[in-house]
Design a protein around this motif. Structure first.
Motif, PDB file in Angstrom:
ATOM      1  N   ALA A 261       0.396  -1.139   0.107  1.00  0.00           N
ATOM      2  CA  ALA A 261       0.026  -0.023  -0.101  1.00  0.00           C
ATOM      3  C   ALA A 261       0.731   0.972   0.047  1.00  0.00           C
ATOM      4  O   ALA A 261       2.051   1.355   0.637  1.00  0.00           O
ATOM      5  N   LEU A 262       0.277   2.388  -0.390  1.00  0.00           N
ATOM      6  CA  LEU A 262       1.066   4.094  -0.541  1.00  0.00           C
ATOM      7  C   LEU A 262       0.347   4.461   0.135  1.00  0.00           C
ATOM      8  O   LEU A 262      -1.227   4.687  -0.208  1.00  0.00           O
ATOM      9  N   ILE A 263       0.194   5.242   0.982  1.00  0.00           N
ATOM     10  CA  ILE A 263      -0.126   6.555   1.811  1.00  0.00           C
ATOM     11  C   ILE A 263       0.463   7.302   2.096  1.00  0.00           C
ATOM     12  O   ILE A 263       1.685   7.553   1.663  1.00  0.00           O
ATOM     13  N   GLY A 264      -0.385   8.832   1.042  1.00  0.00           N
ATOM     14  CA  GLY A 264      -0.259   9.666   1.520  1.00  0.00           C
ATOM     15  C   GLY A 264       0.303  10.868   2.100  1.00  0.00           C
ATOM     16  O   GLY A 264      -0.472  10.260   3.712  1.00  0.00           O
ATOM     17  N   ALA A 265       1.113  11.662   1.931  1.00  0.00           N
ATOM     18  CA  ALA A 265       1.184  12.226   3.084  1.00  0.00           C
ATOM     19  C   ALA A 265      -0.364  13.651   4.059  1.00  0.00           C
ATOM     20  O   ALA A 265      -1.276  13.681   3.797  1.00  0.00           O
ATOM     21  N   SER A 266       0.338  13.281   5.242  1.00  0.00           N
ATOM     22  CA  SER A 266      -0.920  13.805   5.971  1.00  0.00           C
ATOM     23  C   SER A 266      -2.566  12.647   6.314  1.00  0.00           C
ATOM     24  O   SER A 266      -3.234  14.104   6.510  1.00  0.00           O
ATOM     25  N   ALA A 267      -2.427  11.983   5.398  1.00  0.00           N
ATOM     26  CA  ALA A 267      -3.067  11.008   5.602  1.00  0.00           C
ATOM     27  C   ALA A 267      -3.686  10.610   7.262  1.00  0.00           C
ATOM     28  O   ALA A 267      -2.807  10.074   7.732  1.00  0.00           O
ATOM     29  N   THR A 268      -4.872  10.447   7.357  1.00  0.00           N
ATOM     30  CA  THR A 268      -5.547   9.803   8.631  1.00  0.00           C
ATOM     31  C   THR A 268      -6.120   8.882   8.479  1.00  0.00           C
ATOM     32  O   THR A 268      -7.204   8.980   7.705  1.00  0.00           O
TER      33      THR A 268
END
Length: 341
Positions: A261-268
């Motif tokens: 998985a790829l989780i972008g900046a500041s994702a909550t």
């Protein structure tokens, strides 16, 4: 706990003096012997690492006669850096060239990054080396992680830089030691390390959380992973990512992130929800529901806006979606507002 002592200061100084004398006396011969054959070393690395970095096999399945190409690359790069920047020669010698393995070098680097008035570097190095040298999983993970940083961060031009300068890597390996201590029952010590990691690196990972191999914490500042959080293999997380709970509930209450998985900046991402394998979370998203495998979600709250072609978007680090994804999402939003009226 068996203690593995670090090199004494006098011994390190003597070895450093001998090292520098050999450098001065041997001149051209030493330069020729230590010349960095980029082609042959790249071949070794390409031969070994992409295979198990992608999860197809494990390092122990590789040809053992090749040695440790990651450590070999780090040492060669450190020698080149010392030649380019003589003022850093003592730093590079103490951090890399005086050690006989990646495990001991990491122990030294982390101990010096995390030390304070009540946790001296010598004591921390004993702790780190004792754990790492007796844990095959960590020994494999520190190499898969350094490969992940080198491959996926375009600003990182050498393995040496990962070990010496990237706090995302430092915080991740410090967590791995704290996690091992937590599992061994040394929970107070693990929490003490967590506290120092948070203070020194701005990264807060509970030592009970479970994190796989080949992980990238890019920039890393503000990353929070809760006690029951799980992160699979080959996952990339940008700065400011939160894997948290939704309130004061107890028990299993944090997200489970699938492989690749790829989780972008500041994702909550909040709650005991699953993020499917190969999913992509857009920057700034608030995720409160489960995310299907290989889907892209965005928004507050996040919704599925399309599906990704890559098996592991974490490896390509392509955060942008095709134009049709956003056109579809915008159309869906307009239709929803029309229906509400």
């Amino acid at each position: 706990m068996r203690i593995i002592r670090s090199l004494s200061l006098s011994k390190m100084n003597a070895e450093r003096a001998a090292f520098e004398a050999a450098e001065a006396n041997d001149g051209e011969e030493e330069a020729a012997a230590n010349s960095f054959d980029v082609g042959s070393l790249d071949y070794k690395l390409q031969k070994i690492f992409p295979v198990y970095a992608l999860g197809l096999s494990q390092p122990e399945d590789s040809d053992s006669t090749v040695g440790d190409p990651i450590w070999e690359a780090i040492r060669q790069e450190a020698k080149l850096e010392a030649e380019k920047e003589p003022i850093l020669s003592s730093f590079l010698y103490a951090s890399i060239l005086s050690h006989d393995s990646l495990e001991h070098a990491i122990g030294f680097v982390l101990a010096n990054r995390l030390q304070n008035a009540t946790l001296p570097a010598t004591q921390l190095m004993d702790i780190f080396c004792n754990v790492i040298m007796h844990d095959k999983y960590i020994q494999r993970s520190i190499r898969l992680d350094v490969q992940a940083f080198k491959d996926r961060d375009p600003s990182c031009l050498s393995y040496c830089w990962v070990l010496l300068y990237l706090k995302g890597y430092h915080s991740l390996q410090s967590y791995r030691v704290a996690h091992a201590l937590w599992k061994q029952g040394h929970k107070v010590l693990a929490l003490a390390l967590q506290s120092r990691i948070s203070e020194a690196f701005g990264v807060d990972i509970h030592p009970a959380a479970t994190i796989g191999e080949g992980i990238l914490l890019d920039h890393a500042t503000g990353v929070v992973i809760g006690e029951t959080g799980v992160v699979g293999n080959r996952v990339s997380l940008m700065q400011g990512v939160t894997l948290g709970g939704t309130g004061k509930e107890i028990g299993d209450r944090h997200p489970k992130v699938g492989d690749g998985a790829l989780i972008g900046a500041s994702a909550t991402i909040l709650g005991n929800i699953k993020i499917g394998e190969g999913a992509m979370i857009a920057a700034g998203s608030l995720v409160l529901k489960e995310v299907p495998p290989h889907s892209m979600v965005a928004g507050i709250p996040a919704k599925v806006i399309g599906y990704v072609d890559e098996q592991d978007p974490s490896l390509t680090m392509k955060h942008d979606a095709p134009r049709e994804f956003f056109e579809q999402a915008a159309g869906t939003s307009v239709e929803a507002k029309s229906t509400d009226k």
